[in-house]
Motif scaffolding. Structure first.
Motif, mmCIF file in Angstrom:
data_model
loop_
_atom_site.group_PDB
_atom_site.id
_atom_site.type_symbol
_atom_site.label_atom_id
_atom_site.label_comp_id
_atom_site.label_asym_id
_atom_site.label_seq_id
_atom_site.Cartn_x
_atom_site.Cartn_y
_atom_site.Cartn_z
ATOM 1 N N UNK A 1 0.770 -1.231 -0.041
ATOM 2 C CA UNK A 1 0.065 -0.034 0.030
ATOM 3 C C UNK A 1 0.925 1.407 -0.146
ATOM 4 N N UNK A 2 2.123 1.159 0.351
ATOM 5 C CA UNK A 2 2.919 2.406 0.661
ATOM 6 C C UNK A 2 3.015 3.048 -0.889
ATOM 7 N N UNK A 3 3.427 2.323 -1.798
ATOM 8 C CA UNK A 3 3.404 3.369 -3.201
ATOM 9 C C UNK A 3 2.209 3.895 -3.460
ATOM 10 N N UNK A 4 1.096 3.523 -3.138
ATOM 11 C CA UNK A 4 -0.263 4.086 -3.637
ATOM 12 C C UNK A 4 -0.563 5.249 -2.565
ATOM 13 N N UNK A 5 -0.320 5.291 -1.132
ATOM 14 C CA UNK A 5 -0.382 6.213 -0.267
ATOM 15 C C UNK A 5 0.522 7.323 -0.695
ATOM 16 N N UNK A 6 1.774 7.090 -0.969
ATOM 17 C CA UNK A 6 2.737 8.000 -1.463
ATOM 18 C C UNK A 6 2.311 8.759 -2.576
ATOM 19 N N UNK A 7 1.848 8.204 -3.557
ATOM 20 C CA UNK A 7 1.334 8.752 -4.815
ATOM 21 C C UNK A 7 0.327 9.684 -4.448
ATOM 22 N N UNK A 8 -0.882 9.218 -3.560
ATOM 23 C CA UNK A 8 -2.057 10.001 -3.264
ATOM 24 C C UNK A 8 -1.600 11.237 -2.716
ATOM 25 N N UNK A 9 -0.909 11.006 -1.482
ATOM 26 C CA UNK A 9 -0.168 12.297 -1.063
ATOM 27 C C UNK A 9 0.515 13.220 -1.766
ATOM 28 N N UNK A 10 1.265 12.588 -2.554
ATOM 29 C CA UNK A 10 2.235 13.422 -3.205
ATOM 30 C C UNK A 10 1.478 14.327 -4.370
ATOM 31 N N UNK A 11 0.629 13.742 -4.957
ATOM 32 C CA UNK A 11 -0.472 14.554 -5.650
ATOM 33 C C UNK A 11 -1.089 15.743 -5.041
ATOM 34 N N UNK A 12 -1.854 15.257 -3.804
ATOM 35 C CA UNK A 12 -2.310 16.318 -2.908
ATOM 36 C C UNK A 12 -1.529 17.378 -2.735
ATOM 37 N N UNK A 13 -0.344 17.149 -1.991
ATOM 38 C CA UNK A 13 0.742 18.167 -1.522
ATOM 39 C C UNK A 13 1.059 18.859 -2.597
ATOM 40 N N UNK A 14 1.362 18.274 -4.033
ATOM 41 C CA UNK A 14 1.712 19.205 -4.999
ATOM 42 C C UNK A 14 0.689 19.975 -5.236
ATOM 43 N N UNK A 15 -0.481 19.942 -5.319
ATOM 44 C CA UNK A 15 -1.690 20.649 -5.610
ATOM 45 C C UNK A 15 -1.701 21.767 -4.583
ATOM 46 N N UNK A 16 -1.505 21.673 -3.358
ATOM 47 C CA UNK A 16 -1.451 22.214 -2.168
ATOM 48 C C UNK A 16 -0.080 23.399 -2.258
ATOM 49 N N UNK A 17 0.819 22.789 -2.581
ATOM 50 C CA UNK A 17 1.998 23.789 -2.845
ATOM 51 C C UNK A 17 1.769 24.637 -3.779
#
Length: 247
Positions: A1-17
């Motif tokens: 699950x780690x890669x999927x969690x990373x990808x989801x959070x990375x996208x959200x963080x990128x949009x927030x930034x």
């Protein structure tokens, strides 16, 4: 699950930034100083949530008036963790300004950059700090000068404590403790030769991450300490608080 969690959070963080950077360009010029600081605090809280980091406030932070917050340094997120409590102008190495994206964000958050290669760097940073104090702001300082794994503190550099001494403002030690599922998490520290990408992987793919912000008793300016004495006293207080949590 780690890669999927990373990808989801990375996208959200990128949009927030991206939203944060757009806010700086399009909205900040129209906002007053107080509203800007509220925006930075709210944005920092959102960033920590999207990174999966729970910020646990402990103790009583000085939330009004000029104060010097002195903290141990563990990760690039330290600035945003403390900004989520109160918008703070941090003193940081000029190298951070050149980090991809993160450098822009910490600059937006009001960071005061110091280039230790310059002869008068400490004096110039002290002048900027006193300017912040004159406006009733909080200034944040990481006097270790580098990051650690969070298990202890390194010797403090005393030079920048002089700004608080000269301005007559209180100094509040803050102990930052990084935990994962209730236990120490040295793997979350941004230390050594680790790259920012590698650190992001550990952070964004982890469950149960929390940062305890332990706001210790403020040291009043009335105590009349020299900068060296103030440095030693804050180092002892933070060191005791950091070591006091079981591994």
């Amino acid at each position: 699950m780690a890669p999927f969690l990373f990808l989801f959070r990375f996208v959200c963080v990128s949009v927030w930034i991206l939203l944060g950077l757009l806010t700086e360009l399009a909205v900040f010029p129209a906002l007053g100083r107080a509203r800007r600081r509220r925006v930075v605090r709210g944005w920092s809280r959102g960033l920590m949530r999207l990174c999966g980091v729970r910020v646990r406030r402990m103790g009583v932070p000085v939330e009004r008036g000029a104060v010097l917050w002195v903290a141990n340094h563990v990760s690039w997120v330290d600035i945003f963790v403390l900004n989520s409590v109160r918008t703070t102008s941090f003193v940081a190495k000029s190298d951070i300004r050149r980090w991809p994206v993160i450098g822009l964000l910490v600059a937006w958050a009001g960071t005061l950059f110091i280039d230790r290669r310059h002869r008068h760097a400490v004096r110039d940073a002290g002048r900027q700090m006193r300017g912040c104090f004159d406006q009733g702001d909080a200034v944040g300082l990481f006097p270790e000068g580098t990051t650690t794994d969070g298990s202890d503190v390194l010797p403090f550099h005393a030079g920048l404590f002089d700004a608080a001494v000269q301005a007559g403002v209180p100094t509040q030690p803050v102990a930052l403790r990084f935990l994962r599922r209730g236990r120490r998490a040295p793997e979350l520290a941004f230390v050594g030769e680790q790259t920012l990408v590698a650190n992001l992987w550990f952070l964004l793919s982890a469950w149960g991450v929390s940062v305890e912000c332990d706001f210790l008793a403020p040291i009043p300016a009335a105590d009349g300490l020299t900068r060296a004495e103030l440095s030693r006293r804050t180092q002892a207080a933070i060191g005791e608080a950091v070591r006091g949590v079981a591994a």
